[in-house]
Design a protein around this motif. Structure first.
Motif, PDB file in Angstrom:
ATOM      1  N   GLU A 144     -12.511 -15.207   8.163  1.00 34.23           N
ATOM      2  CA  GLU A 144     -12.725 -13.781   8.392  1.00 34.23           C
ATOM      3  C   GLU A 144     -12.875 -13.044   7.062  1.00 34.23           C
ATOM      4  O   GLU A 144     -13.732 -12.161   6.913  1.00 34.23           O
ATOM      5  N   MET A 145     -12.047 -13.406   6.078  1.00 29.32           N
ATOM      6  CA  MET A 145     -12.103 -12.732   4.789  1.00 29.32           C
ATOM      7  C   MET A 145     -13.370 -13.113   4.020  1.00 29.32           C
ATOM      8  O   MET A 145     -13.992 -12.268   3.372  1.00 29.32           O
ATOM      9  N   TYR A 146     -13.762 -14.365   4.110  1.00 29.35           N
ATOM     10  CA  TYR A 146     -14.996 -14.801   3.453  1.00 29.35           C
ATOM     11  C   TYR A 146     -16.195 -14.076   4.077  1.00 29.35           C
ATOM     12  O   TYR A 146     -17.075 -13.571   3.367  1.00 29.35           O
ATOM     13  N   ARG A 147     -16.211 -14.029   5.395  1.00 29.24           N
ATOM     14  CA  ARG A 147     -17.323 -13.393   6.109  1.00 29.24           C
ATOM     15  C   ARG A 147     -17.384 -11.895   5.812  1.00 29.24           C
ATOM     16  O   ARG A 147     -18.474 -11.293   5.828  1.00 29.24           O
ATOM     17  N   ALA A 148     -16.237 -11.284   5.513  1.00 24.71           N
ATOM     18  CA  ALA A 148     -16.181  -9.858   5.187  1.00 24.71           C
ATOM     19  C   ALA A 148     -16.474  -9.600   3.712  1.00 24.71           C
ATOM     20  O   ALA A 148     -16.340  -8.463   3.247  1.00 24.71           O
ATOM     21  N   ASP A 149     -16.878 -10.642   2.996  1.00 31.06           N
ATOM     22  CA  ASP A 149     -17.208 -10.544   1.575  1.00 31.06           C
ATOM     23  C   ASP A 149     -16.034 -10.049   0.747  1.00 31.06           C
ATOM     24  O   ASP A 149     -16.185  -9.248  -0.183  1.00 31.06           O
ATOM     25  N   MET A 150     -14.844 -10.556   1.077  1.00 30.23           N
ATOM     26  CA  MET A 150     -13.662 -10.243   0.285  1.00 30.23           C
ATOM     27  C   MET A 150     -13.550 -11.234  -0.868  1.00 30.23           C
ATOM     28  O   MET A 150     -14.226 -12.259  -0.905  1.00 30.23           O
ATOM     29  N   LEU A 166      -7.114  -3.134   4.419  1.00 31.45           N
ATOM     30  CA  LEU A 166      -6.468  -2.569   3.233  1.00 31.45           C
ATOM     31  C   LEU A 166      -6.769  -3.403   1.988  1.00 31.45           C
ATOM     32  O   LEU A 166      -7.022  -2.852   0.899  1.00 31.45           O
ATOM     33  N   LEU A 167      -6.759  -4.713   2.138  1.00 33.67           N
ATOM     34  CA  LEU A 167      -7.049  -5.595   1.007  1.00 33.67           C
ATOM     35  C   LEU A 167      -8.478  -5.407   0.511  1.00 33.67           C
ATOM     36  O   LEU A 167      -8.725  -5.360  -0.703  1.00 33.67           O
ATOM     37  N   LYS A 168      -9.404  -5.305   1.442  1.00 30.23           N
ATOM     38  CA  LYS A 168     -10.810  -5.124   1.052  1.00 30.23           C
ATOM     39  C   LYS A 168     -11.021  -3.771   0.384  1.00 30.23           C
ATOM     40  O   LYS A 168     -11.710  -3.673  -0.644  1.00 30.23           O
ATOM     41  N   GLU A 169     -10.438  -2.736   0.951  1.00 28.56           N
ATOM     42  CA  GLU A 169     -10.591  -1.395   0.379  1.00 28.56           C
ATOM     43  C   GLU A 169     -10.009  -1.316  -1.032  1.00 28.56           C
ATOM     44  O   GLU A 169     -10.547  -0.623  -1.900  1.00 28.56           O
ATOM     45  N   ALA A 170      -8.918  -2.045  -1.268  1.00 30.37           N
ATOM     46  CA  ALA A 170      -8.271  -2.025  -2.583  1.00 30.37           C
ATOM     47  C   ALA A 170      -8.895  -3.020  -3.550  1.00 30.37           C
ATOM     48  O   ALA A 170      -8.517  -3.065  -4.719  1.00 30.37           O
ATOM     49  N   ASP A 171      -9.828  -3.845  -3.066  1.00 32.01           N
ATOM     50  CA  ASP A 171     -10.530  -4.839  -3.886  1.00 32.01           C
ATOM     51  C   ASP A 171      -9.566  -5.887  -4.450  1.00 32.01           C
ATOM     52  O   ASP A 171      -9.681  -6.329  -5.596  1.00 32.01           O
ATOM     53  N   SER A 199       0.827  -1.209   0.000  1.00 29.74           N
ATOM     54  CA  SER A 199       0.000   0.000   0.000  1.00 29.74           C
ATOM     55  C   SER A 199       0.858   1.255   0.000  1.00 29.74           C
ATOM     56  O   SER A 199       0.591   2.218  -0.735  1.00 29.74           O
ATOM     57  N   GLU A 200       1.900   1.233   0.797  1.00 36.90           N
ATOM     58  CA  GLU A 200       2.793   2.385   0.928  1.00 36.90           C
ATOM     59  C   GLU A 200       3.452   2.755  -0.398  1.00 36.90           C
ATOM     60  O   GLU A 200       3.602   3.935  -0.727  1.00 36.90           O
ATOM     61  N   ILE A 201       3.825   1.746  -1.190  1.00 39.13           N
ATOM     62  CA  ILE A 201       4.520   2.024  -2.452  1.00 39.13           C
ATOM     63  C   ILE A 201       3.549   2.177  -3.627  1.00 39.13           C
ATOM     64  O   ILE A 201       3.971   2.351  -4.774  1.00 39.13           O
ATOM     65  N   GLY A 202       2.252   2.107  -3.338  1.00 35.75           N
ATOM     66  CA  GLY A 202       1.255   2.434  -4.342  1.00 35.75           C
ATOM     67  C   GLY A 202       0.913   1.351  -5.338  1.00 35.75           C
ATOM     68  O   GLY A 202       0.495   1.648  -6.464  1.00 35.75           O
ATOM     69  N   VAL A 203       1.040   0.076  -4.953  1.00 37.97           N
ATOM     70  CA  VAL A 203       0.758  -0.999  -5.913  1.00 37.97           C
ATOM     71  C   VAL A 203      -0.403  -1.900  -5.472  1.00 37.97           C
ATOM     72  O   VAL A 203      -0.672  -2.921  -6.115  1.00 37.97           O
ATOM     73  N   LEU A 204      -1.066  -1.530  -4.409  1.00 40.85           N
ATOM     74  CA  LEU A 204      -2.187  -2.334  -3.903  1.00 40.85           C
ATOM     75  C   LEU A 204      -3.467  -1.854  -4.584  1.00 40.85           C
ATOM     76  O   LEU A 204      -4.002  -0.804  -4.257  1.00 40.85           O
ATOM     77  N   ASP A 205      -3.950  -2.635  -5.570  1.00 43.95           N
ATOM     78  CA  ASP A 205      -5.163  -2.230  -6.265  1.00 43.95           C
ATOM     79  C   ASP A 205      -5.963  -3.432  -6.739  1.00 43.95           C
ATOM     80  O   ASP A 205      -5.622  -4.584  -6.434  1.00 43.95           O
ATOM     81  N   GLN A 206      -7.027  -3.186  -7.498  1.00 43.32           N
ATOM     82  CA  GLN A 206      -7.969  -4.236  -7.895  1.00 43.32           C
ATOM     83  C   GLN A 206      -7.401  -5.206  -8.924  1.00 43.32           C
ATOM     84  O   GLN A 206      -8.035  -6.224  -9.205  1.00 43.32           O
ATOM     85  N   ARG A 207      -6.232  -4.928  -9.480  1.00 40.72           N
ATOM     86  CA  ARG A 207      -5.634  -5.873 -10.423  1.00 40.72           C
ATOM     87  C   ARG A 207      -4.761  -6.904  -9.722  1.00 40.72           C
ATOM     88  O   ARG A 207      -4.307  -7.863 -10.333  1.00 40.72           O
ATOM     89  N   LEU A 208      -4.527  -6.703  -8.436  1.00 38.16           N
ATOM     90  CA  LEU A 208      -3.617  -7.562  -7.688  1.00 38.16           C
ATOM     91  C   LEU A 208      -4.327  -8.798  -7.141  1.00 38.16           C
ATOM     92  O   LEU A 208      -5.451  -8.714  -6.636  1.00 38.16           O
TER      93      LEU A 208
END
Length: 476
Positions: A315-321, A288-293, A264-273
């Motif tokens: 936890e991730m499944y329950r959070a609809d990630m 952070l993962l959920k926000e970046a999709d 996230s800090e280096i700007g590469v956390l996004d929906q293509r990852l």
């Protein structure tokens, strides 16, 4: 309880102002006489279900009445089996099937002391092609219709995958040392550019970049790959959070306390990852993962075998990630099929949270199908049996002893089924395997090639293991 669910091309006629369907509509393929698991929003099940396919697309899903509305060149009788979306293996290194069964002498540092040296000495274009073909056959035989992979010579992998007829997201590996298809460090970037140009828009192959990990790829290269993925609109696959101390191996200054914070800090956390593993994640990492999709591939068998930990998948499944299932490479779990992974996916989470009520079979099957599609951002194309989606379908027979009784099809699949219970596999509307017989390629055709690379690798691998077993663990 029986559900009757009728969707189909009738919806198209309704929207156009017509509420009746003409009889005898032509189709290319009809599957009937089975229990259809739609994996749609309502998770509806059709006990006497029918799936109708035209070209590469599902045009109707419903009850037996559809047999009166459509005719097709090919009709498959499921014989009371289970008809479901093809499964999605969200993380693999398929050519490593050439090395399956090696390095099992209790080596602590298998990645750096064994995997990498073995690959450096024995990988070749020819081996990657033949091993991919072998692995793709095994995937088809186990009901996997789409897989995501990070490896080398991706053009060879694409060729073999298309010959078998599977769908794949193939990421060209980028790493900081020379490898089989790159004579210089980070040569995978240029290789990846050419691969993306060649396969962008292909019906079965989605090209991608695959920086190996944050500790084997520099910040600058991660940022360069991110920029390329934006320009070319392709995915980026990476290992993250597999080991507990990855951030300690980072080069250069960073304020990040975790690998996810670093990305996230280096700007590469996004929906293509798409991240593989995600075992060691903090609550903030998950936020952070959920926000970046971001997509996540949960690999329970490989993580258990490697003793790397249990990902917080529930936890991730329950959070609809966007979380799907993967096997990791055939040296990590020794499997490429997801059928054996299904029970692991549930049971490891129940063990982690000491809760026998979570990850019920219905949720596991959703994760293995639509979840994997979501992880790869392909849920608009695959992952469920719905009108307009690609015809990627698996049929499980239910006549074998281990499949009886079949009170709950989800439980039958998760806790009873074996890969051998897959009867038919269909990808993009094409029958890849029927009645357990491959229709596109024959295993016998590559058997000699497999025997040849096995003979070539065996002695070297044995000697390498003697050295590697003395190496310090990567997790220490």
């Amino acid at each position: 309880m029986k559900f009757q669910y009728l969707v189909g091309i009738a919806s198209v006629f309704f929207l156009a102002g017509c509420t009746t369907m003409p009889r005898g509509d032509n189709a290319d393929l009809i599957i009937h006489n089975g229990q259809v698991l739609t994996i749609n929003t309502e998770m509806e099940v059709i006990d006497d279900g029918v799936v109708v396919v035209k070209d590469d697309t599902i045009i109707a899903v419903g009850g037996h009445e559809l047999m009166q509305q459509y005719q097709a060149q090919k009709v498959i009788d499921a014989h009371d089996g289970i008809i479901m979306p093809g499964m999605v293996n969200a993380h693999n290194h398929l050519p490593m099937i050439a090395f399956r069964g090696l390095g099992e002498e209790g080596i602590s540092n298998r990645l750096f002391a064994y995997f990498f040296p073995l690959e450096a000495q024995k990988l070749s274009r020819d081996l990657i092609y033949n091993a991919t073909k072998l692995g793709a056959i095994e995937l088809a035989q186990s009901g996997v219709t789409t897989y995501a992979d990070m490896y080398y010579h991706m053009d060879e992998m694409a060729k073999a995958t298309k010959e078998v007829g599977l769908r794949a997201v193939l990421g060209e590996t980028v790493i900081k040392f020379p490898v089989v298809d790159a004579k210089t460090p980070y040569g995978g970037v240029e290789y990846g550019k050419k691969f993306v140009e060649e396969y962008k828009g292909d019906a079965l192959i989605t090209p991608a970049y695959a920086p190996h990990a944050i500790y084997t790829v520099s910040k600058e290269k991660l940022q360069e790959i991110h920029a390329l993925s934006e320009q070319q609109d392709v995915p980026v696959l990476i290992h993250v959070g597999e080991f507990p101390n990855e951030e300690k191996r980072l080069e250069g200054e960073t304020q990040a306390k975790t690998p996810i914070e670093y990305l996230s800090e280096i700007g590469v956390l996004d929906q293509r990852l798409v991240i593989a593993h995600g075992i060691h994640l903090t609550p903030n990492d998950q936020k952070l993962l959920k926000e970046a999709d971001v997509g996540i591939a949960y690999n329970p068998m490989a993580n258990a075998k490697g003793a790397t930990g249990i990902a917080p998948a529930w936890e991730m499944y329950r959070a609809d990630m966007r979380i799907g299932l993967g096997t990791d490479g055939p040296m990590s779990s020794n499997q490429v099929d997801l059928v054996k992974t299904l029970s692991y996916a549930a049971n490891m989470q129940r063990l982690k949270y000491s809760d026998r009520t979570i990850m019920i079979p219905e949720q596991v099957i959703e994760m293995a199908t639509l979840g994997g599609a979501k992880a790869l951002h392909m849920e608009d194309q695959i992952g469920s049996l719905e009108v307009g989606k690609k015809a990627d379908i698996a049929i499980f027979e239910t006549q074998s002893a281990n499949m009886m009784p079949n009170y709950n099809p989800y439980a039958t699949l998760v806790y009873q089924a074996n890969p051998s219970n897959i009867d038919t596999t269909i990808v993009n509307g094409k029958v890849i395997m029927e009645n357990r017989v491959m229709q596109t390629v024959k295993l016998d055709d590559i058997r000699d090639n497999v025997d040849a690379f096995e003979a070539d690798i065996a002695e070297f691998a044995k000697e390498l293991a003697k050295k590697a077993i003395k190496s310090k663990s990567l997790m220490d």
